[in-house]
Design a protein around this motif. Structure first.
Motif, mmCIF file in Angstrom:
data_model
loop_
_atom_site.group_PDB
_atom_site.id
_atom_site.type_symbol
_atom_site.label_atom_id
_atom_site.label_comp_id
_atom_site.label_asym_id
_atom_site.label_seq_id
_atom_site.Cartn_x
_atom_site.Cartn_y
_atom_site.Cartn_z
ATOM 1 N N THR A 138 96.687 -57.929 -13.084
ATOM 2 C CA THR A 138 97.798 -56.984 -13.152
ATOM 3 C C THR A 138 98.287 -56.690 -11.741
ATOM 4 O OG1 THR A 138 96.911 -55.935 -15.154
ATOM 5 C CG2 THR A 138 98.542 -54.692 -13.901
ATOM 6 N N ILE A 139 99.600 -56.805 -11.526
ATOM 7 C CA ILE A 139 100.190 -56.507 -10.228
ATOM 8 C C ILE A 139 101.110 -55.309 -10.370
ATOM 9 C CG2 ILE A 139 101.588 -57.352 -8.298
ATOM 10 C CD1 ILE A 139 100.215 -59.950 -10.569
ATOM 11 N N ASP A 140 100.849 -54.266 -9.601
ATOM 12 C CA ASP A 140 101.707 -53.091 -9.541
ATOM 13 C C ASP A 140 102.543 -53.222 -8.264
ATOM 14 O OD1 ASP A 140 102.780 -50.531 -8.951
ATOM 15 O OD2 ASP A 140 101.213 -49.551 -10.123
ATOM 16 N N PHE A 141 103.831 -53.521 -8.433
ATOM 17 C CA PHE A 141 104.673 -53.789 -7.270
ATOM 18 C C PHE A 141 105.027 -52.513 -6.513
ATOM 19 C CE2 PHE A 141 105.464 -57.622 -9.835
ATOM 20 C CZ PHE A 141 105.172 -58.581 -8.876
ATOM 21 N N GLU A 142 105.013 -51.373 -7.185
ATOM 22 C CA GLU A 142 105.291 -50.118 -6.490
ATOM 23 C C GLU A 142 104.178 -49.807 -5.492
ATOM 24 O OE1 GLU A 142 108.032 -48.163 -6.776
ATOM 25 O OE2 GLU A 142 108.883 -49.704 -8.069
ATOM 26 N N ARG A 143 102.938 -50.013 -5.912
ATOM 27 C CA ARG A 143 101.785 -49.726 -5.041
ATOM 28 C C ARG A 143 101.348 -50.950 -4.236
ATOM 29 N NH1 ARG A 143 99.905 -46.755 -9.854
ATOM 30 N NH2 ARG A 143 99.822 -44.534 -9.355
ATOM 31 N N ARG A 144 101.916 -52.098 -4.552
ATOM 32 C CA ARG A 144 101.502 -53.384 -3.955
ATOM 33 C C ARG A 144 100.014 -53.622 -4.235
ATOM 34 N NH1 ARG A 144 101.417 -53.653 1.326
ATOM 35 N NH2 ARG A 144 102.046 -51.569 1.916
ATOM 36 N N GLU A 145 99.606 -53.283 -5.461
ATOM 37 C CA GLU A 145 98.199 -53.331 -5.822
ATOM 38 C C GLU A 145 97.944 -54.402 -6.878
ATOM 39 O OE1 GLU A 145 95.436 -49.643 -6.158
ATOM 40 O OE2 GLU A 145 96.167 -50.078 -8.178
ATOM 41 N N LEU A 146 96.975 -55.246 -6.609
ATOM 42 C CA LEU A 146 96.586 -56.316 -7.527
ATOM 43 C C LEU A 146 95.226 -55.958 -8.125
ATOM 44 C CD1 LEU A 146 96.760 -60.125 -6.739
ATOM 45 C CD2 LEU A 146 94.651 -59.123 -7.596
ATOM 46 N N THR A 147 95.157 -55.921 -9.460
ATOM 47 C CA THR A 147 93.900 -55.610 -10.147
ATOM 48 C C THR A 147 93.416 -56.835 -10.897
ATOM 49 O OG1 THR A 147 94.621 -53.310 -10.474
ATOM 50 C CG2 THR A 147 92.747 -54.075 -11.775
ATOM 51 N N GLN A 148 92.241 -57.342 -10.506
ATOM 52 C CA GLN A 148 91.684 -58.520 -11.143
ATOM 53 C C GLN A 148 91.045 -58.169 -12.480
ATOM 54 O OE1 GLN A 148 89.113 -59.949 -8.011
ATOM 55 N NE2 GLN A 148 90.786 -61.019 -6.976
ATOM 56 N N SER A 149 90.704 -59.191 -13.255
ATOM 57 C CA SER A 149 90.187 -58.969 -14.612
ATOM 58 C C SER A 149 88.888 -58.171 -14.622
ATOM 59 C CB SER A 149 89.973 -60.316 -15.314
ATOM 60 O OG SER A 149 89.106 -61.142 -14.547
ATOM 61 N N ASP A 150 88.117 -58.224 -13.521
ATOM 62 C CA ASP A 150 86.855 -57.462 -13.461
ATOM 63 C C ASP A 150 87.061 -56.053 -12.915
ATOM 64 O OD1 ASP A 150 87.369 -57.902 -10.805
ATOM 65 O OD2 ASP A 150 85.489 -58.962 -10.374
ATOM 66 N N GLY A 151 88.333 -55.676 -12.680
ATOM 67 C CA GLY A 151 88.618 -54.328 -12.195
ATOM 68 C C GLY A 151 88.743 -54.216 -10.689
ATOM 69 N N THR A 152 88.430 -55.292 -9.973
ATOM 70 C CA THR A 152 88.539 -55.279 -8.511
ATOM 71 C C THR A 152 90.003 -55.134 -8.102
ATOM 72 O OG1 THR A 152 86.608 -56.718 -8.291
ATOM 73 C CG2 THR A 152 88.074 -56.557 -6.382
ATOM 74 N N LYS A 153 90.255 -54.225 -7.151
ATOM 75 C CA LYS A 153 91.623 -53.983 -6.691
ATOM 76 C C LYS A 153 91.825 -54.516 -5.277
ATOM 77 C CE LYS A 153 92.257 -49.808 -9.527
ATOM 78 N NZ LYS A 153 93.211 -50.408 -10.469
ATOM 79 N N ILE A 154 92.992 -55.108 -5.057
ATOM 80 C CA ILE A 154 93.369 -55.621 -3.743
ATOM 81 C C ILE A 154 94.764 -55.093 -3.422
ATOM 82 C CG2 ILE A 154 93.893 -57.687 -2.369
ATOM 83 C CD1 ILE A 154 92.001 -59.239 -4.197
ATOM 84 N N VAL A 155 94.954 -54.595 -2.214
ATOM 85 C CA VAL A 155 96.288 -54.180 -1.772
ATOM 86 C C VAL A 155 96.952 -55.365 -1.096
ATOM 87 C CG1 VAL A 155 97.614 -52.631 -0.300
ATOM 88 C CG2 VAL A 155 95.587 -51.778 -1.505
ATOM 89 N N LEU A 156 98.084 -55.785 -1.642
ATOM 90 C CA LEU A 156 98.797 -56.935 -1.094
ATOM 91 C C LEU A 156 99.565 -56.541 0.163
ATOM 92 C CD1 LEU A 156 100.366 -58.453 -4.350
ATOM 93 C CD2 LEU A 156 98.471 -59.413 -3.030
ATOM 94 N N PRO A 157 99.544 -57.383 1.189
ATOM 95 C CA PRO A 157 100.416 -57.148 2.345
ATOM 96 C C PRO A 157 101.884 -57.120 1.901
ATOM 97 C CG PRO A 157 98.772 -58.819 2.834
ATOM 98 C CD PRO A 157 98.696 -58.562 1.367
ATOM 99 N N GLN A 158 102.721 -56.464 2.668
ATOM 100 C CA GLN A 158 104.121 -56.269 2.307
ATOM 101 C C GLN A 158 104.836 -57.588 2.002
ATOM 102 O OE1 GLN A 158 105.660 -53.235 2.027
ATOM 103 N NE2 GLN A 158 107.577 -54.179 1.366
ATOM 104 N N ARG A 159 104.695 -58.560 2.883
ATOM 105 C CA ARG A 159 105.437 -59.808 2.702
ATOM 106 C C ARG A 159 104.971 -60.572 1.473
ATOM 107 N NH1 ARG A 159 110.039 -60.071 4.643
ATOM 108 N NH2 ARG A 159 109.508 -60.046 6.852
#
Length: 248
Positions: A138-159
């Motif tokens: 799941t990618i939340d473009f407002e927060r630039r947050e990527l949530t993997q299937s195991d619940g791990t969250k990654i903040v994507l760099p702006q670009r």
């Protein structure tokens, strides 16, 4: 490299062949459909950039094709091919979401100019996404947050977030490096030699857990660019209409 793929849906053989020859000579890839039924099948089964759609056709008329395509591919550009005296059908088509129309008989120059104008407007006004679910991520473009299937969250760099958002807004269409440079980086791609786009895609694939040797999310379309794949319709996409903002 073709300038784009055009689906020509026209039941008059001579007109259809003439349009296909014009498109091919101008550098486009043309796909033919001789009636509305074939047109619908091609629209859903083929990666196309724009449809040229006749209105009066056997089996399934052009307005029905337009309505069904708009329901599933709301941002796909469509130009209606109309005969003189079909004003009411033109009005109906425009209300159903057609981008433009050309009245028969038309010149090759006129047709190509309309195609170029519609493709240009389409690229400048893509659909925005707030959130995208794909391949268990799941990618939340407002927060630039990527949530993997195991619940791990990654903040994507702006670009990377901007590139992924642009690919998602045009999901199912191959986006060239030049288009990404222009629309995401705000750089005139003419005469520019850079690996920036490829390096950004490589980092995105790593963040998405996408195997670069056999990518399943961002695929490379040979000779055309990169494409975010379309998966089954059970995946959820939250769309909002808006205007793409360029980043320098």
């Amino acid at each position: 490299m073709p300038m784009g793929t055009v689906l020509v849906v026209e039941d008059d053989t001579s007109i259809r062949k003439g349009v296909v020859d014009t498109l091919t000579f101008a550098g486009y890839r043309a796909i033919e459909a001789k009636d509305g039924r074939e047109g619908l099948s091609a629209a859903f089964a083929t990666n196309i950039d724009i449809i040229l759609l006749d209105i009066l056709m056997p089996h399934v008329d052009g307005l029905t094709v337009l309505k069904e395509v708009r329901a599933s591919r709301p941002t796909l550009p469509i130009i209606m091919l109309t005969a003189r005296g079909e004003d009411s059908d033109v009005v109906t088509g425009l209300k159903l979401g057609a981008d433009d129309y050309v009245v028969k008989p038309f010149s090759a120059t006129q047709l190509l100019a309309r195609i170029e104008a519609v493709l240009r407007r389409s690229a400048e006004r893509p659909t925005h996404l707030n959130q995208l679910c794909i391949a268990g991520i799941t990618i939340d473009f407002e927060r630039r947050e990527l949530t993997q299937s195991d619940g791990t969250k990654i903040v994507l760099p702006q670009r990377e977030s901007e590139v992924l958002s642009y690919l998602a807004a045009h999901r199912g269409r191959a986006i060239s490096r030049d288009e990404l440079l222009k629309r995401v980086w705000g750089v005139d791609p003419r005469g520019v030699r850079t690996r920036t786009v490829d390096m950004t895609i490589a980092r995105l694939r790593e963040q998405l857990g996408d195997d670069p040797t056999e990518p399943r999310v961002i695929v490379t379309v040979r000779g055309r660019g990169y494409m975010l794949i379309k998966e089954n319709e059970s995946e959820t996409n939250a769309f909002t209409e808006g205007t793409q903002q360029d980043s320098a």
